[in-house]
Each structure stands twice: as structure tokens, then as C-alpha cells.
Design a protein around this motif. Sequence first.
Motif, PDB file in Angstrom:
ATOM      1  N   ALA A   1      -2.329   3.830 -11.774  1.00 29.56           N
ATOM      2  CA  ALA A   1      -3.334   4.159 -12.658  1.00 29.56           C
ATOM      3  C   ALA A   1      -4.040   2.761 -13.187  1.00 29.56           C
ATOM      4  O   ALA A   1      -4.918   2.557 -13.925  1.00 29.56           O
ATOM      5  CB  ALA A   1      -2.327   4.953 -14.274  1.00 29.56           C
ATOM      6  N   ALA A   2      -3.027   2.095 -13.166  1.00 38.01           N
ATOM      7  CA  ALA A   2      -3.791   0.287 -13.142  1.00 38.01           C
ATOM      8  C   ALA A   2      -3.614  -0.273 -12.143  1.00 38.01           C
ATOM      9  O   ALA A   2      -5.050  -1.563 -12.819  1.00 38.01           O
ATOM     10  CB  ALA A   2      -2.490  -0.764 -14.417  1.00 38.01           C
ATOM     11  N   LEU A   3      -3.905  -0.443 -11.061  1.00 40.54           N
ATOM     12  CA  LEU A   3      -3.944  -0.967  -9.842  1.00 40.54           C
ATOM     13  C   LEU A   3      -4.764  -0.129  -8.670  1.00 40.54           C
ATOM     14  O   LEU A   3      -3.657   0.526  -8.123  1.00 40.54           O
ATOM     15  CB  LEU A   3      -2.987  -2.136  -9.906  1.00 40.54           C
TER      16      LEU A   3
ATOM     17  N   VAL B   1       2.747  -7.634  -9.936  1.00 35.79           N
ATOM     18  CA  VAL B   1       2.757  -6.359 -11.015  1.00 35.79           C
ATOM     19  C   VAL B   1       2.795  -5.162 -10.438  1.00 35.79           C
ATOM     20  O   VAL B   1       2.911  -4.594 -11.108  1.00 35.79           O
ATOM     21  CB  VAL B   1       1.351  -7.086 -11.650  1.00 35.79           C
ATOM     22  N   MET B   2       3.206  -5.226  -9.264  1.00 32.68           N
ATOM     23  CA  MET B   2       3.346  -3.419  -8.879  1.00 32.68           C
ATOM     24  C   MET B   2       4.481  -3.049  -9.690  1.00 32.68           C
ATOM     25  O   MET B   2       4.538  -1.752  -9.918  1.00 32.68           O
ATOM     26  CB  MET B   2       3.659  -3.313  -7.735  1.00 32.68           C
ATOM     27  N   ARG B   3       5.514  -3.714  -8.933  1.00 31.23           N
ATOM     28  CA  ARG B   3       7.255  -3.539  -9.606  1.00 31.23           C
ATOM     29  C   ARG B   3       7.085  -3.425 -11.724  1.00 31.23           C
ATOM     30  O   ARG B   3       7.354  -2.186 -12.081  1.00 31.23           O
ATOM     31  CB  ARG B   3       7.947  -4.355  -9.745  1.00 31.23           C
ATOM     32  N   PRO B   4       6.325  -4.258 -12.695  1.00 26.86           N
ATOM     33  CA  PRO B   4       6.311  -3.936 -13.633  1.00 26.86           C
ATOM     34  C   PRO B   4       5.529  -2.888 -13.541  1.00 26.86           C
ATOM     35  O   PRO B   4       5.758  -2.282 -14.794  1.00 26.86           O
ATOM     36  CB  PRO B   4       5.922  -5.916 -14.448  1.00 26.86           C
ATOM     37  N   LEU B   5       4.387  -2.747 -13.115  1.00 28.29           N
ATOM     38  CA  LEU B   5       3.816  -2.058 -14.018  1.00 28.29           C
ATOM     39  C   LEU B   5       4.543  -0.342 -13.455  1.00 28.29           C
ATOM     40  O   LEU B   5       4.041   0.652 -14.067  1.00 28.29           O
ATOM     41  CB  LEU B   5       2.876  -1.528 -12.873  1.00 28.29           C
ATOM     42  N   GLU B   6       5.121   0.047 -12.181  1.00 21.95           N
ATOM     43  CA  GLU B   6       6.381   1.048 -12.333  1.00 21.95           C
ATOM     44  C   GLU B   6       7.203   1.403 -12.972  1.00 21.95           C
ATOM     45  O   GLU B   6       7.652   2.279 -13.374  1.00 21.95           O
ATOM     46  CB  GLU B   6       6.587   1.001 -10.766  1.00 21.95           C
ATOM     47  N   ARG B   7       7.762  -0.397 -13.488  1.00 21.29           N
ATOM     48  CA  ARG B   7       8.613   0.516 -15.048  1.00 21.29           C
ATOM     49  C   ARG B   7       7.486  -0.148 -16.158  1.00 21.29           C
ATOM     50  O   ARG B   7       8.248   0.864 -17.551  1.00 21.29           O
ATOM     51  CB  ARG B   7       9.366  -0.756 -15.002  1.00 21.29           C
ATOM     52  N   GLY B   8       6.090   0.678 -16.019  1.00 25.87           N
ATOM     53  CA  GLY B   8       6.058   0.421 -17.456  1.00 25.87           C
ATOM     54  C   GLY B   8       5.733  -0.566 -18.304  1.00 25.87           C
ATOM     55  O   GLY B   8       4.852  -0.559 -19.628  1.00 25.87           O
TER      56      GLY B   8
ATOM     57  N   GLU C   1       1.004  -1.281   0.603  1.00 26.58           N
ATOM     58  CA  GLU C   1       0.284   0.333  -0.055  1.00 26.58           C
ATOM     59  C   GLU C   1       0.566   1.144  -0.611  1.00 26.58           C
ATOM     60  O   GLU C   1       0.795   2.235  -0.634  1.00 26.58           O
ATOM     61  CB  GLU C   1      -0.451  -0.482   1.541  1.00 26.58           C
ATOM     62  N   ARG C   2       1.782   1.628   0.895  1.00 23.87           N
ATOM     63  CA  ARG C   2       2.168   2.649   1.160  1.00 23.87           C
ATOM     64  C   ARG C   2       3.159   2.502  -0.575  1.00 23.87           C
ATOM     65  O   ARG C   2       3.595   4.515  -1.268  1.00 23.87           O
ATOM     66  CB  ARG C   2       3.783   2.686   1.722  1.00 23.87           C
ATOM     67  N   GLY C   3       3.904   1.292  -0.989  1.00 25.70           N
ATOM     68  CA  GLY C   3       4.670   1.481  -2.090  1.00 25.70           C
ATOM     69  C   GLY C   3       3.752   2.115  -3.692  1.00 25.70           C
ATOM     70  O   GLY C   3       3.912   2.636  -4.791  1.00 25.70           O
ATOM     71  N   LEU C   4       2.083   2.001  -3.285  1.00 27.49           N
ATOM     72  CA  LEU C   4       1.213   1.800  -4.589  1.00 27.49           C
ATOM     73  C   LEU C   4       1.055   3.216  -4.230  1.00 27.49           C
ATOM     74  O   LEU C   4       1.022   3.906  -5.451  1.00 27.49           O
ATOM     75  CB  LEU C   4       0.612   0.783  -4.626  1.00 27.49           C
ATOM     76  N   ARG C   5       0.564   3.694  -3.136  1.00 32.05           N
ATOM     77  CA  ARG C   5      -0.369   4.940  -3.573  1.00 32.05           C
ATOM     78  C   ARG C   5       0.862   6.126  -4.241  1.00 32.05           C
ATOM     79  O   ARG C   5       1.864   6.532  -3.495  1.00 32.05           O
ATOM     80  CB  ARG C   5      -0.411   5.526  -1.632  1.00 32.05           C
ATOM     81  N   GLY C   6       0.170   7.278  -5.270  1.00 31.61           N
ATOM     82  CA  GLY C   6       1.062   7.506  -5.213  1.00 31.61           C
ATOM     83  C   GLY C   6       1.720   7.460  -6.426  1.00 31.61           C
ATOM     84  O   GLY C   6       2.340   8.165  -7.081  1.00 31.61           O
ATOM     85  N   SER C   7       2.232   6.360  -6.495  1.00 32.96           N
ATOM     86  CA  SER C   7       2.670   5.244  -7.801  1.00 32.96           C
ATOM     87  C   SER C   7       2.219   5.708  -9.463  1.00 32.96           C
ATOM     88  O   SER C   7       1.141   5.767  -9.394  1.00 32.96           O
ATOM     89  CB  SER C   7       3.485   4.155  -7.172  1.00 32.96           C
TER      90      SER C   7
END
Length: 298
Positions: free
Chosen positions: A171-173, A277-284, A161-167
Amino acid sequence: MAPVLNVMDDQARARLIRRFGEGVAAWCDDLPALVARLSERWGLTVVDTKPGNTGRTLICEGDDGAKKVLKLTPDHSIAESEAAALRAWDGCSRVAQVLATEIADGAILLEGIDPGTQLSEAADVPWADVGDLLTQIHAVTPPPGFSTLEDRVVFMYDLAERGLRGSVAEAALSMETLDRARLRALALATDGVGNAIVHGDLHPGNVLDGGPGRGAVAIDPRPSVGDPSFDLADWVTLPMRDGGTLEDGFDAIAPHLPGFDAERVHAWCVALSPLFVMRPLERGERTPFVEAMLSFCR
């Protein structure tokens, strides 16, 4: 014996600050002195370093000529729980063995594994070895004092949650999707199924090639007690990364794992899908694997 390498570089410092906050900078500054002291005590020469998100892993040569691994973390609870799990698995050929600990310094000294290549770099998955690894670690009766799998799930999803919020991944998750997956994982962790020592982070990067005489060897546990099916999610989803299906993963591991429960493992894959998927999504990245995992989240 003094270390021969720079044990704390800028990239390692940045990773640790992301994980623990600015307060870990003092630990980073003091690390060379700590390594020098432990090297003198345990007769080590540092010959290489490995990246890590919760500390530093140093490849060493002992005074006896043997390869050894010195692990250090600013979070002493991580060292304590890791050492407790590895001690519980003492004698298991599929687990790296503890040589010494200094928990007050957040330090664990482990046997070196040769060649020590991560299975994430292997061309083929040694499914029979992985099945035997899982069987060995889950057969050990948990000693008192371990946290529960519920605790592990709470930690993982709080961190997510801390990593996803505002990342950019949000947009996808969505946070709503993450919360739904959290509830699924908590339901599985608390329904009373399983009483094994769960490794908690058993992906192919945390399993090493021990050569022809040893095979697959697990490292870096984040242990808890609960449902052993939790540890299978990273393995049965591997074929999906190469265009296969989850069922392909089931077919690969099931012959080597007595009591394999496909329904239970599937439920854990769905519950943990956002974490894949969080890390892959951060990399687009929007690969077929990412899209498949996102479909599990719905």
C-alpha cells in the motif's frame, strides 16, 4: 559428542520454511542427527542457538575449551560462497576466521568472537573500527569464482518482489517503485566501478564486538565482486534512524575510510531504499526514518 540443546525449534523451522518453502522440512527433521555427527567429528558441545533466516547458527564449546560457532544451511551454495569469502579474507583481523568446513553438509565451523555482541545492540557506533573493517575487506584481491554484484542485486530484488507482492507494505511501496529502484541498483552494479570483494550483507547485526583487542568483526557475508560502496549503505543511514541525516552518516564514516565517495554512496542509498522499509511497513511502522527512505524511492 552429542548436542545438549534442541537445535531446531518451531520458530526456526517456520523462518526456514518461509525462506525455502515446505521442502526444507525434511532438512529440519534431519538437523539434530547432522549436528550430532559434526559435533563428534569436531569435538563440540552445543551451548546456545542463534536465530537466522537461511539456516541455524549454534554456539559451541570445543573439547579444547574454546568458543566456536557451527553454521548450517540447507542451501549448500550459501555455505560455499560464505566459506570462499572468509577464506579469501583469511588473516584479516576484522573478519571471523574459518576453522573447518564440510560443504557437502552445508556446514562451516568458525572461531567464536567474545563478547560477540552485535553492533546493532551497541549504544555507539565504533566508526573507526567500521572504517578499518571496510578498508580491510575491500583491499583483498578477489579470487576467481565469485558471482558479480549484479547477481547479488538481482537476487535481492527478486526476493523483495516476492515478499512485497500482496503484502500490507504494498500500500505504501508499489511494485512500480520497487522496479524503479531495481533499475537504479542494476545500473550502479554494472557500470564498471569497483572490483572488490563486496560483503553484501554488512549491516550492524552482522558485525560483532570482539572486545578491546579485536574490535568490530564481520560475519555472514553474501559475497560478490563489484563496487565496495554497496557495503556502506547500512552504515551511513544509521544516524537517520535517530533523527539525523544521511550527511551525518557521511561525516561519521568519511574520516575513517580513505577514498570515500559520497556521491556514489548516496546513489546506492537511493537505489536500495525500498529494502530498508519493507519490514517496517509490514509491521505498520511509519517512522521518520521510513518516511525518509520512502522519499528516496521517488
